[in-house]
Design an enzyme around this catalytic site. Structure first.
Site, PDB file in Angstrom:
ATOM      1  N   TYR A  10       0.823  -1.216   0.000  1.00  0.00           N
ATOM      2  CA  TYR A  10       0.000   0.000   0.000  1.00  0.00           C
ATOM      3  C   TYR A  10       0.853   1.260   0.000  1.00  0.00           C
ATOM      4  O   TYR A  10       0.686   2.144  -0.841  1.00  0.00           O
ATOM      5  CB  TYR A  10      -0.949   0.001   1.215  1.00  0.00           C
ATOM      6  CG  TYR A  10      -2.145  -0.849   0.924  1.00  0.00           C
ATOM      7  CD1 TYR A  10      -3.265  -0.317   0.301  1.00  0.00           C
ATOM      8  CD2 TYR A  10      -2.126  -2.207   1.221  1.00  0.00           C
ATOM      9  CE1 TYR A  10      -4.346  -1.105  -0.013  1.00  0.00           C
ATOM     10  CE2 TYR A  10      -3.198  -3.012   0.920  1.00  0.00           C
ATOM     11  CZ  TYR A  10      -4.314  -2.458   0.296  1.00  0.00           C
ATOM     12  OH  TYR A  10      -5.378  -3.246  -0.023  1.00  0.00           O
ATOM     13  N   LYS A 209       3.828   7.673  14.852  1.00  0.00           N
ATOM     14  CA  LYS A 209       2.724   6.859  14.330  1.00  0.00           C
ATOM     15  C   LYS A 209       2.020   6.094  15.444  1.00  0.00           C
ATOM     16  O   LYS A 209       0.800   5.930  15.434  1.00  0.00           O
ATOM     17  CB  LYS A 209       3.236   5.869  13.274  1.00  0.00           C
ATOM     18  CG  LYS A 209       3.435   6.462  11.922  1.00  0.00           C
ATOM     19  CD  LYS A 209       2.134   6.867  11.237  1.00  0.00           C
ATOM     20  CE  LYS A 209       1.312   5.683  10.807  1.00  0.00           C
ATOM     21  NZ  LYS A 209       0.206   6.087   9.932  1.00  0.00           N
ATOM     22  N   ASN A 213      -1.880   6.841  15.967  1.00  0.00           N
ATOM     23  CA  ASN A 213      -2.868   5.777  15.770  1.00  0.00           C
ATOM     24  C   ASN A 213      -3.527   5.367  17.085  1.00  0.00           C
ATOM     25  O   ASN A 213      -4.708   5.005  17.108  1.00  0.00           O
ATOM     26  CB  ASN A 213      -2.231   4.575  15.066  1.00  0.00           C
ATOM     27  CG  ASN A 213      -2.129   4.829  13.563  1.00  0.00           C
ATOM     28  OD1 ASN A 213      -2.822   5.695  13.036  1.00  0.00           O
ATOM     29  ND2 ASN A 213      -1.276   4.098  12.884  1.00  0.00           N
ATOM     30  N   HIS A 216      -6.131   7.915  17.655  1.00  0.00           N
ATOM     31  CA  HIS A 216      -7.294   7.695  16.780  1.00  0.00           C
ATOM     32  C   HIS A 216      -8.168   6.567  17.338  1.00  0.00           C
ATOM     33  O   HIS A 216      -9.392   6.666  17.358  1.00  0.00           O
ATOM     34  CB  HIS A 216      -6.837   7.361  15.350  1.00  0.00           C
ATOM     35  CG  HIS A 216      -5.998   8.435  14.743  1.00  0.00           C
ATOM     36  ND1 HIS A 216      -5.173   8.240  13.662  1.00  0.00           N
ATOM     37  CD2 HIS A 216      -5.820   9.742  15.109  1.00  0.00           C
ATOM     38  CE1 HIS A 216      -4.562   9.377  13.371  1.00  0.00           C
ATOM     39  NE2 HIS A 216      -4.927  10.295  14.238  1.00  0.00           N
ATOM     40  N   TYR A 256      -5.222  20.446  27.311  1.00  0.00           N
ATOM     41  CA  TYR A 256      -5.202  19.189  28.076  1.00  0.00           C
ATOM     42  C   TYR A 256      -4.339  18.106  27.421  1.00  0.00           C
ATOM     43  O   TYR A 256      -4.419  16.944  27.825  1.00  0.00           O
ATOM     44  CB  TYR A 256      -6.610  18.596  28.259  1.00  0.00           C
ATOM     45  CG  TYR A 256      -7.563  19.432  29.086  1.00  0.00           C
ATOM     46  CD1 TYR A 256      -7.205  19.851  30.368  1.00  0.00           C
ATOM     47  CD2 TYR A 256      -8.814  19.781  28.596  1.00  0.00           C
ATOM     48  CE1 TYR A 256      -8.074  20.614  31.124  1.00  0.00           C
ATOM     49  CE2 TYR A 256      -9.695  20.537  29.359  1.00  0.00           C
ATOM     50  CZ  TYR A 256      -9.313  20.952  30.626  1.00  0.00           C
ATOM     51  OH  TYR A 256     -10.169  21.693  31.384  1.00  0.00           O
ATOM     52  N   CYS A 267     -14.391  19.675  39.365  1.00  0.00           N
ATOM     53  CA  CYS A 267     -15.293  19.253  38.275  1.00  0.00           C
ATOM     54  C   CYS A 267     -14.908  17.943  37.604  1.00  0.00           C
ATOM     55  O   CYS A 267     -15.745  17.039  37.483  1.00  0.00           O
ATOM     56  CB  CYS A 267     -15.380  20.353  37.225  1.00  0.00           C
ATOM     57  SG  CYS A 267     -16.126  21.835  37.866  1.00  0.00           S
ATOM     58  N   LYS A 323      -4.511  23.712  40.215  1.00  0.00           N
ATOM     59  CA  LYS A 323      -3.852  24.378  39.084  1.00  0.00           C
ATOM     60  C   LYS A 323      -3.519  25.815  39.478  1.00  0.00           C
ATOM     61  O   LYS A 323      -3.979  26.308  40.506  1.00  0.00           O
ATOM     62  CB  LYS A 323      -4.714  24.327  37.823  1.00  0.00           C
ATOM     63  CG  LYS A 323      -6.007  25.106  37.886  1.00  0.00           C
ATOM     64  CD  LYS A 323      -6.714  25.025  36.530  1.00  0.00           C
ATOM     65  CE  LYS A 323      -8.032  25.775  36.594  1.00  0.00           C
ATOM     66  NZ  LYS A 323      -8.825  25.664  35.385  1.00  0.00           N
TER      67      LYS A 323
HETATM   68  N1  LIG Z   1      -1.326   0.489   4.899  1.00  0.00           N
HETATM   69  C1  LIG Z   1      -1.459   1.672   5.447  1.00  0.00           C
HETATM   70  O1  LIG Z   1      -2.512   2.300   5.398  1.00  0.00           O
HETATM   71  C2  LIG Z   1      -0.285   2.297   6.146  1.00  0.00           C
HETATM   72  C3  LIG Z   1      -0.331   3.668   6.435  1.00  0.00           C
HETATM   73  C4  LIG Z   1       0.760   4.252   7.052  1.00  0.00           C
HETATM   74  C5  LIG Z   1       1.862   3.483   7.396  1.00  0.00           C
HETATM   75  N2  LIG Z   1       1.862   2.141   7.130  1.00  0.00           N
HETATM   76  C6  LIG Z   1       3.059   1.378   7.489  1.00  0.00           C
HETATM   77  O2  LIG Z   1       3.847   1.232   6.309  1.00  0.00           O
HETATM   78  C7  LIG Z   1       4.472  -0.049   6.293  1.00  0.00           C
HETATM   79  C8  LIG Z   1       4.059  -0.817   5.048  1.00  0.00           C
HETATM   80  O3  LIG Z   1       2.676  -1.039   5.115  1.00  0.00           O
HETATM   81  P1  LIG Z   1       1.882  -1.611   3.865  1.00  0.00           P
HETATM   82  O4  LIG Z   1       0.445  -1.609   4.247  1.00  0.00           O
HETATM   83  O5  LIG Z   1       2.311  -0.899   2.628  1.00  0.00           O
HETATM   84  O6  LIG Z   1       2.449  -3.127   3.849  1.00  0.00           O
HETATM   85  P2  LIG Z   1       2.179  -4.255   2.767  1.00  0.00           P
HETATM   86  O7  LIG Z   1       2.180  -5.538   3.496  1.00  0.00           O
HETATM   87  O8  LIG Z   1       1.008  -3.890   1.906  1.00  0.00           O
HETATM   88  O9  LIG Z   1       3.470  -4.171   1.834  1.00  0.00           O
HETATM   89  C9  LIG Z   1       4.754  -4.509   2.269  1.00  0.00           C
HETATM   90  C10 LIG Z   1       5.535  -4.976   1.047  1.00  0.00           C
HETATM   91  O10 LIG Z   1       6.894  -5.186   1.447  1.00  0.00           O
HETATM   92  C11 LIG Z   1       7.381  -6.290   0.722  1.00  0.00           C
HETATM   93  N3  LIG Z   1       8.613  -6.791   1.320  1.00  0.00           N
HETATM   94  C12 LIG Z   1       8.784  -7.529   2.456  1.00  0.00           C
HETATM   95  N4  LIG Z   1      10.089  -7.758   2.669  1.00  0.00           N
HETATM   96  C13 LIG Z   1      10.777  -7.133   1.689  1.00  0.00           C
HETATM   97  C14 LIG Z   1      12.133  -6.996   1.377  1.00  0.00           C
HETATM   98  N5  LIG Z   1      13.084  -7.558   2.131  1.00  0.00           N
HETATM   99  N6  LIG Z   1      12.484  -6.287   0.300  1.00  0.00           N
HETATM  100  C15 LIG Z   1      11.548  -5.719  -0.501  1.00  0.00           C
HETATM  101  N7  LIG Z   1      10.223  -5.817  -0.254  1.00  0.00           N
HETATM  102  C16 LIG Z   1       9.834  -6.512   0.824  1.00  0.00           C
HETATM  103  C17 LIG Z   1       6.212  -7.281   0.735  1.00  0.00           C
HETATM  104  O11 LIG Z   1       6.342  -8.270  -0.281  1.00  0.00           O
HETATM  105  C18 LIG Z   1       5.047  -6.322   0.494  1.00  0.00           C
HETATM  106  O12 LIG Z   1       4.781  -6.169  -0.890  1.00  0.00           O
HETATM  107  C19 LIG Z   1       4.064  -0.718   7.608  1.00  0.00           C
HETATM  108  O13 LIG Z   1       5.048  -0.450   8.568  1.00  0.00           O
HETATM  109  C20 LIG Z   1       2.778  -0.037   7.964  1.00  0.00           C
HETATM  110  O14 LIG Z   1       2.520  -0.069   9.351  1.00  0.00           O
HETATM  111  C21 LIG Z   1       0.814   1.541   6.487  1.00  0.00           C
END
Ligand SMILES: NC(=O)c1ccc[n+]([C@@H]2O[C@H](COP(=O)([O-])OP(=O)(O)OC[C@H]3O[C@@H](n4cnc5c(N)ncnc54)[C@H](O)[C@@H]3O)[C@@H](O)[C@H]2O)c1
Length: 455
Positions: A10, A209, A213, A216, A256, A267, A323
């Site tokens: 992603y 993060k 999160n 959230h 806060y 309060c 306070k």
């Molecule tokens: N998905 C979200 O909405 C989102 C938002 C913000 C941050 N994040 C963070 O970003 C990071 C990635 O999340 P994502 O959802 O894109 O993960 P994902 O699982 O969709 O993608 C990770 C990719 O990394 C690849 N990979 C694993 N080992 C590898 C290596 N040694 N070399 C090259 N590629 C390799 C996997 O094959 C996979 O395609 C995580 O830490 C996640 O917490 C995700």
């Protein structure tokens, strides 16, 4: 710029397409041959609004490609973005195995590179990971961090479903960096985005993060519990929360949200208790709301624990009301702190101008006489004399008078509950915050050790 991205999920796929759309040349790397092939066919690796078109267009324009040849990717780029997954382990830690595998891979390629290279960790990682990542590269290549290469943290804030829109309109761009050259390169990556670029300490960026999160999740759970309680009474919970959100001074605001001492006063504790009891009577489970006062109790105990080792010393407590600017002692955490310490035999004196004035004018008299007669005897009038005479000074609220009185203090222990920031004590090890540390505190180090041992 020429950029390589490790991980084409992603985050990686969206960054690949959007950076290319902003004019950069981007090479994707993934252990999945399928994802590499998809990119090389001009296809997105994920289902996400607008990304298909962007990848197709940028592939056609020749700005994106993918490979499993790590040397090719690193040697053809000046920045490597790491966007591999960091899933939870069974014990709840982040699994950083993929991150450190990439560190090893990049190190191998960097052995063949003479130019400065920046590695930007875009994945969500535990604080200390960038440092560890850089160490892997130094150990394997003999290269010097911040001279031959740099590792910066650059967390991603996008949400799935609106990832492309979020990429182009992030709440902010965060760069955790200790290297000016790397910072400048990172800024160039994002200069077309409308968001403020914040450059900060690497560990601050790494923890963000987690903090975002968790907040959230807290917001969602709080709103759900309020909804559950309101529904049980036939009250329109959406109307309630809509009005709640209109208050931008106290509710939806930074107010806060500063780490410090426990809450108190007439309060917050009373009305929280009221809502907890209402939920209980309605048979509505509300663990977030039911846990708030327990968290507050822990904060009070934390203050007592901080002072524990100063038994036998002369302790001055500055501020007794809950306070600054009030004489209200009801549910003041400072009163509880002092009472606990007196019970344990500590030598204590208290200064609070507002309580002193209240005593003199008879205001709040009944409460003071009934509730804290034993504390009244410990109140002193001379703040400077008290500071001179004490070994340990506890600042319990941020009355500005305290700051000027402490201006020339260098040689005392100061326990600051509210981060009043005493300039003369800034670099002094005996200036102790209730919940802020210099970066390498013993607590932090032991937590990090636990993480790296068990993840
Ligand atoms: N998905 C979200 O909405 C989102 C938002 C913000 C941050 N994040 C963070 O970003 C990071 C990635 O999340 P994502 O959802 O894109 O993960 P994902 O699982 O969709 O993608 C990770 C990719 O990394 C690849 N990979 C694993 N080992 C590898 C290596 N040694 N070399 C090259 N590629 C390799 C996997 O094959 C996979 O395609 C995580 O830490 C996640 O917490 C995700």
């Amino acid at each position: 710029m020429n950029i390589s991205i490790f991980g084409l999920g992603y985050v990686g796929c969206v960054s690949l397409g959007c950076l290319a759309q902003n004019g950069h040349n981007v090479i994707g790397v993934d252990v999945s041959g399928l994802k590499v092939d998809q990119i090389n066919l001009g296809q997105s690796t994920i289902v996400e609004k607008d990304i298909d078109l962007i990848i197709a267009e940028q592939h056609k324009a020749g700005r994106i490609r993918a490979t499993q040849d790590i040397h090719d990717a690193v040697l053809s780029s000046e920045i490597s973005i790491v966007a591999v997954g960091t899933p939870s382990t069974e014990r709840g830690h982040l699994n950083l195995d993929y991150i450190f595998k990439v560190a090893e891979d990049i190190a191998e390629a960097l052995k063949l590179k003479n130019e400065f290279h920046v590695i930007a960790i875009r994945s969500t990682v535990v604080p200390g990971t960038c440092e560890e990542f850089a160490q892997v590269i130094s150990d394997r290549t003999g290269k010097i961090q911040d001279i031959d290469f740099a590792v910066v943290d650059n967390p991603e804030f996008l949400r799935e479903g609106t990832a492309v829109a979020d990429y182009y309109n992030p709440p902010l761009t965060l760069i955790g960096s200790r290297c000016a050259e790397a910072t400048d390169k990172m800024k160039m990556l994002y200069e077309q985005l409308p968001a403020e670029i914040i450059v900060t300490d690497v560990k601050v960026a790494e923890v963000m993060k987690y903090v975002n999160n968790t907040f959230h999740a807290l917001k969602i759970s709080f709103a759900n519990e309020i909804g559950n309680i309101c529904s049980a009474m036939g009250i329109d919970s959406h109307e309630v929360m809509d009005i709640f959100c209109k208050d931008r001074q106290l509710n939806i605001s930074p107010y806060y949200l500063k780490p410090g001492f426990a809450y108190g006063g007439s309060c917050l504790p009373k009305d929280l208790k009221g809502l907890q009891t209402l939920a209980h009577d309605l048979y509505v489970q509300a663990p977030v709301i039911q846990g708030i006062d327990k968290s507050n109790d822990i904060q009070k105990r934390r203050a007592v624990n901080l002072l524990d080792k100063y038994y036998g010393k002369k302790i001055a407590v500055l501020g007794l009301s809950f306070k600054a600017g009030t004489d209200d002692l009801r549910n003041s955490p400072a009163v509880e702190l002092v009472e606990t310490l007196i019970g344990r035999g500590f030598d204590i004196a208290i200064y609070d101008r507002n309580i002193h004035t209240a005593q003199l004018t008879g205001k709040n008299k009944e409460y003071i006489e009934r509730r804290i007669p034993h504390l009244s005897n410990l109140l002193v009038e001379d703040l400077d004399g008290l500071i001179d005479d004490s070994d340990v000074i506890v600042i319990s609220n941020n009355e500005q008078q305290f700051l000027s009185a402490l201006e020339k203090v260098y040689d005392k222990v100061i326990i600051d509950m509210v981060r009043i920031d005493v300039p003369s004590m800034k670099d002094n090890n005996t200036y102790i915050g209730i919940n802020w540390h210099k970066p390498k505190s013993a607590v932090y180090e032991s937590q990090r050790e636990a993480h790296f041992n068990y993840s």
